[in-house]
Scaffold this motif. Structure first.
Motif, mmCIF file in Angstrom:
data_model
loop_
_atom_site.group_PDB
_atom_site.id
_atom_site.type_symbol
_atom_site.label_atom_id
_atom_site.label_comp_id
_atom_site.label_asym_id
_atom_site.label_seq_id
_atom_site.Cartn_x
_atom_site.Cartn_y
_atom_site.Cartn_z
ATOM 1 N N THR A 1 0.795 -1.196 -0.101
ATOM 2 C CA THR A 1 -0.117 -0.010 0.102
ATOM 3 C C THR A 1 0.807 1.240 0.012
ATOM 4 O O THR A 1 1.770 1.515 0.805
ATOM 5 N N ALA B 1 -1.269 5.932 3.025
ATOM 6 C CA ALA B 1 -2.597 5.288 2.749
ATOM 7 C C ALA B 1 -3.163 4.892 4.064
ATOM 8 O O ALA B 1 -2.556 3.890 4.743
ATOM 9 N N ARG C 1 -8.139 -4.471 5.417
ATOM 10 C CA ARG C 1 -8.600 -3.682 4.294
ATOM 11 C C ARG C 1 -7.394 -2.571 3.922
ATOM 12 O O ARG C 1 -7.240 -1.862 4.974
ATOM 13 N N ASP C 2 -6.927 -2.528 2.714
ATOM 14 C CA ASP C 2 -5.904 -1.495 2.350
ATOM 15 C C ASP C 2 -6.588 -0.869 1.381
ATOM 16 O O ASP C 2 -7.709 -1.035 0.772
ATOM 17 N N HIS C 3 -5.893 0.223 0.891
ATOM 18 C CA HIS C 3 -6.332 1.162 -0.433
ATOM 19 C C HIS C 3 -5.211 1.378 -1.245
ATOM 20 O O HIS C 3 -4.920 2.300 -1.635
ATOM 21 N N ASP D 1 -12.397 -6.973 -3.402
ATOM 22 C CA ASP D 1 -12.042 -5.491 -3.737
ATOM 23 C C ASP D 1 -12.390 -4.646 -2.757
ATOM 24 O O ASP D 1 -13.509 -4.737 -2.113
ATOM 25 N N THR D 2 -11.592 -3.447 -2.214
ATOM 26 C CA THR D 2 -11.950 -2.650 -1.378
ATOM 27 C C THR D 2 -12.762 -1.773 -2.065
ATOM 28 O O THR D 2 -12.258 -1.010 -3.017
ATOM 29 N N GLY E 1 -13.424 1.908 -3.572
ATOM 30 C CA GLY E 1 -12.822 2.996 -3.828
ATOM 31 C C GLY E 1 -11.209 2.570 -4.203
ATOM 32 O O GLY E 1 -10.567 3.484 -4.552
ATOM 33 N N GLY F 1 -8.305 -0.784 -3.967
ATOM 34 C CA GLY F 1 -7.596 -1.449 -2.878
ATOM 35 C C GLY F 1 -7.958 -3.114 -2.925
ATOM 36 O O GLY F 1 -8.863 -3.551 -3.783
ATOM 37 N N THR G 1 -9.019 -6.324 0.094
ATOM 38 C CA THR G 1 -9.412 -6.736 1.334
ATOM 39 C C THR G 1 -9.188 -8.337 1.525
ATOM 40 O O THR G 1 -9.933 -9.060 0.875
#
Length: 509
Positions: free
Chosen positions: A397, A401, A419-421, A471-472, A474, A476, A478
């Motif tokens: 990441t 972020a 959960r990352d972005h 998918d996260t 916005g 990223g 998860t």
């Protein structure tokens, strides 16, 4: 040199046991049948002999009515079993007894007076015992000694004879008479003997049939064991893929399935060990080559070059140490080391992971949700897998972020997520990033051994769960750990053979 004796096969031993039991059973049945029939014949013989006593009492009454009655004479006496009041002499009484009581087939009679045979039947229906001195002397002696009718058995030259000897005496007659009636036991028992001979032949035929059927049935029953031995002989360390066909629901089929399960575990264990050796060889080759190359090119007289080479060597050694630790960890988890299962407080575990990830620099960490639930699992292994996902997210990441961790529970499972972005993971790559030394996109710009997600996957399979990626919102990715509320059967790791390892490495490089 002594040659080892070949052991008797199980098939032969089983057949021998079956035949032994059948032989004992048939022998018991035959013996009991023979004894019962023999006793029945002997009882019939004795009844026929005893009937002679009653017959002798009525001999006088059976005389021809036209024949004048004998003149009265002195009072006649005899033993208490006999009634000869109509006769005046022993000789006349025995003469009528022998003449009127005609022997049947296999029977003989003789009247003995003063120890010598006097009268015998003139019919040819029976056989002659007047010359059988052994029988006569024995019967006369026993009858005179007992003073009454006696029954016995004598073995003579004419065979085994069952006889009755009835002493006859009168008060006014000095003669001593004995009426002897004999039956040939050999001839009487001949039908029984013939029946037993027939039974013996039939028993041999039955034993032969049992032997044939037993040999066939034992072979069918033992065929899975024979296949098991042949399969075991064909298995080598290079080929553990042979399996036994399991059919039916009997004990041997259960044994077949158990052996197949054992072979599956053995093949998985060998593949894990083989892959471990391949991993160590492949992954340690690069740092060793790097260190060796720098040492060969190092200018020993240049302190700066020496320090630079020393720092590089220490860094590579540290990387090899971490790699060896990760390989050891993965081999331990995949090798089937039992988990320490106990009730885990998911809320406490979530708060603990929140405390640990805060020290990972470069990102804003947050705890998004805390589940109020409990789950059966190994808390140390679950924490290790969760931390590995957090460390992996921090590496991929962009700096600064936000990254969130959290937990949620349903009736069947508990979900632990990171959960990352970041850039996210393409759907086509999600199925392979859990393999050893594989990275999304095949990049090696991020540090690490390439075993982190493989360790996570192995830990979740050991819990009977799984790890998936969504998918996260916005942008990223998860990573979600699905842990069953109740511990289920662990999932065996998929065997990875040498060819698969090469393909994985080629994709990663």
């Amino acid at each position: 040199m002594h040659r080892l004796r070949r052991p008797i096969s199980a098939r032969t031993r089983i057949l021998g046991a079956i035949l032994a039991v059948a032989c004992v059973g048939l022998s018991i049945v035959g013996s009991v049948t023979f004894l019962v029939q023999r006793e029945r014949v002997l009882s019939g013989v004795d009844e026929r002999l005893h009937s002679q006593v009653a017959a002798l009492r009525t001999v006088a009454g059976e005389s021809d009515p036209t024949t004048p009655a004998p003149s009265p004479g002195p009072a006649a006496t005899a033993t208490e079993e006999l009634d000869i009041s109509h006769y005046t002499s022993v000789a006349s009484y025995l003469h009528d007894a022998v003449a009127r009581l005609v022997p049947a087939q296999n029977e003989a009679s003789v009247a003995v007076i003063d120890g010598k045979p006097r009268y015998q039947p003139r019919t040819l229906s029976g056989f002659d015992i007047s010359g059988n001195t052994t029988l006569i002397s024995r019967a006369v002696a026993e009858a005179e000694r007992a003073g009454t009718a006696v029954i016995g058995t004598a073995v003579t030259t004419q065979g085994s004879l069952r006889y009755i000897a009835i002493p006859v005496t009168m008060t006014d007659d000095p003669d001593k008479g004995v009426y002897i009636r004999a039956i040939d036991l050999g001839e009487e028992l001949r039908p029984v003997t013939a029946s037993m001979l027939t039974y013996g032949i039939a028993a041999l035929v039955v034993l032969a049939a049992i032997g044939g059927v037993g040999w066939f049935v034992a072979g069918r029953l033992l065929s899975p064991i024979r296949h098991l031995r042949e399969t075991a002989d064909s298995i080598t360390i290079a080929d553990l893929g042979a399996r036994l066909p399991a059919q039916g629901n009997d004990d041997i089929s259960d044994l077949t399935r158990t052996v197949n399960s054992m072979l599956d575990r053995l093949e998985g264990s060998v593949d894990v060990q083989r892959q471990l050796l391949d991993d160590v060889r492949h992954e340690l080759k690069t740092p060793i080559t790097v260190v060796r190359g720098h040492l060969e090119l190092m200018d020993a007289t240049d302190p700066a070059d020496v320090d630079s080479t020393r720092a590089l060597g220490i860094a590579e050694l540290d990387r090899m140490t971490r790699l060896v630790d990760d390989i050891d960890m993965l081999a331990t988890v995949e090798g089937g080391e039992p988990l320490t299962l106990r009730e885990v407080d998911v809320g406490a575990l979530t708060r603990r992971i929140g405390e640990l990830v805060e020290v990972i620099p470069g990102h804003a960490w947050s705890v998004e949700a805390v589940a109020d639930a409990h789950v059966q699992g190994d808390p140390d292994r679950l924490l290790q897998a969760w931390l590995q996902l957090a460390d992996n997210a921090a590496k991929y990441t962009p700096e600064g972020a936000p990254i969130g961790v959290g937990s949620a529970a349903t009736a069947d499972e508990v979900r632990l997520w990171v959960r990352d972005h970041g850039p996210g993971i393409a759907p086509a790559a999600r199925h392979r990033i859990f393999r050893r030394f594989d990275r999304a996109g095949g990049r090696r710009t991020v540090g690490g051994s390439g075993l982190g997600l493989a360790i996570v996957d192995a830990i979740m399979k050991a819990h009977g769960g799984l790890c998936d990626i969504v998918d996260t919102p916005g942008g990223g990715a998860t990573f979600v750990l699905h842990v069953p509320v109740r511990a289920s059967e662990p999932t065996l790791p998929d065997p990875v053979r040498a060819g698969d390892v090469v393909l994985q490495r080629e994709a990663a490089e």
